[in-house]
Design a protein around this motif. Structure first.
Motif, short mmCIF file in Angstrom:
data_model
loop_
_atom_site.label_atom_id
_atom_site.label_comp_id
_atom_site.label_asym_id
_atom_site.label_seq_id
_atom_site.Cartn_x
_atom_site.Cartn_y
_atom_site.Cartn_z
N VAL A 87 50.00 39.37 -1.63
CA VAL A 87 49.07 38.44 -0.98
C VAL A 87 47.68 38.60 -1.58
CG1 VAL A 87 50.33 38.38 1.21
CG2 VAL A 87 48.57 40.12 0.84
N PRO A 88 46.84 37.57 -1.49
CA PRO A 88 45.49 37.67 -2.05
C PRO A 88 44.59 38.57 -1.23
CG PRO A 88 45.74 35.59 -0.89
CD PRO A 88 47.10 36.23 -0.91
N ILE A 89 43.63 39.19 -1.89
CA ILE A 89 42.55 39.86 -1.17
C ILE A 89 41.75 38.77 -0.45
CG2 ILE A 89 40.47 41.26 -1.41
CD1 ILE A 89 43.07 42.77 -2.08
N ALA A 90 41.32 39.05 0.76
CA ALA A 90 40.64 38.04 1.58
C ALA A 90 39.46 37.42 0.83
CB ALA A 90 40.16 38.67 2.88
N GLY A 91 39.46 36.08 0.78
CA GLY A 91 38.37 35.35 0.16
C GLY A 91 38.46 35.19 -1.34
N SER A 203 32.35 38.15 1.97
CA SER A 203 30.90 38.31 2.09
C SER A 203 30.17 38.01 0.79
CB SER A 203 30.58 39.74 2.54
OG SER A 203 30.96 40.67 1.54
N LEU A 204 30.91 37.69 -0.28
CA LEU A 204 30.30 37.51 -1.59
C LEU A 204 30.08 36.04 -1.92
CD1 LEU A 204 32.33 40.12 -3.69
CD2 LEU A 204 30.13 40.43 -2.54
N GLN A 217 25.57 37.53 -4.72
CA GLN A 217 24.92 37.82 -3.45
C GLN A 217 25.96 38.28 -2.44
OE1 GLN A 217 23.03 34.05 -2.45
NE2 GLN A 217 21.16 34.63 -3.54
N LYS A 218 25.50 39.07 -1.47
CA LYS A 218 26.37 39.60 -0.44
C LYS A 218 25.71 39.37 0.92
CE LYS A 218 28.88 43.80 0.88
NZ LYS A 218 29.09 45.25 0.56
N ALA A 219 26.49 38.90 1.85
CA ALA A 219 25.96 38.67 3.19
C ALA A 219 25.49 39.98 3.81
CB ALA A 219 27.03 38.02 4.07
N SER A 220 24.32 39.96 4.39
CA SER A 220 23.79 41.15 5.03
C SER A 220 24.53 41.38 6.35
CB SER A 220 22.29 40.99 5.31
OG SER A 220 21.59 40.78 4.10
N VAL A 221 24.79 42.64 6.65
CA VAL A 221 25.50 42.98 7.90
C VAL A 221 24.50 43.15 9.03
CG1 VAL A 221 26.99 44.67 8.99
CG2 VAL A 221 27.30 44.12 6.59
#
Length: 221
Positions: A87-91, A203-204, A217-221
């Motif tokens: 299965v694919p890695i999420a996203g 998140s990327l 870019q990565k979404a800030s947590v």
């Protein structure tokens, strides 16, 4: 969004497959377990060594008395037949679809038939530039695959960002002079690394600048 790598823009992104774009760990370990049992190899410690390397290199390391090419071909046939749980890695699919097709490549330790089989099973696209086990004399952790991918993309490896998950692949990317992002989705434990990490691709975000280069870019947590 947080700019990764100080906002640096890269000429191209290069991806490993197994553990990076998709997970095939269960299927792969089923096949390798059967092979290890047939050859009297202790399974648990052996399985820790198989990821990120060409099958023939793995065979040579543990059973140099065997015909590594023939054994690897037999193992590959088993892996092509067993895609249960691939299965694919999420996203991953969405992230790849956001990239200009001339700006990304795949470098895998798998033979081309297995690479294509697993990408199809996971619903992921083939890259225009796909470097497989057949394309290089030396597999990961040697840098040959990443250097060849960069050459075919028309840029130096030092201008590329490599997405990897396994120690052998990370070392290959480092030796090629590339920047590295470690995908940790399949890691059961936290990985000690000096490189940037991401659990998966949700998140990327890739941003293409006016010159066609890619920033991450990565979404800030």
């Amino acid at each position: 969004m947080q700019n990764l790598f100080g906002g640096r823009a890269f000429a191209a992104f290069i991806f490993d497959i197994d553990g990076t774009l998709l997970t095939s760990i269960a299927a792969s370990e089923r096949v390798w377990t059967a092979w290890a049992v047939r050859h009297g190899i202790e399974v648990e410690p052996f399985l820790k060594t198989i990821h990120g390397r060409r099958a023939e290199d793995t065979v040579r390391a543990v059973r140099p008395d065997l015909d590594a090419v023939a054994e690897a071909a037999d193992i590959t046939r088993g892996e092509i037949a067993d895609i249960d749980g691939v299965v694919p890695i999420a996203g991953a699919a969405e992230f790849l679809s956001s990239l200009p097709h001339t700006r990304w490549a795949i470098v895998t330790s798998a033979p081309i038939a297995l690479a294509e089989r697993r990408l199809a099973a996971a619903g992921l696209p083939l890259a225009d530039v796909l470097i497989t086990a057949e394309d290089v004399a030396r597999g990961k952790p040697h840098p040959d695959g990443y250097l060849l991918a960069a050459e075919r993309l028309g840029c130096p490896a030092k201008d590329c960002l490599v997405f990897e998950d396994a120690e052998a692949g990370i070392l290959a990317a480092e030796r090629a002079g590339a920047e590295v992002l470690v995908i940790t989705a399949t890691h059961p434990h936290a990985m000690k690394t000096a490189h940037a990490v991401a659990d998966d691709y949700r998140s990327l975000r890739s941003v293409t600048d006016e010159g066609g280069k890619l920033a991450l870019q990565k979404a800030s947590v």
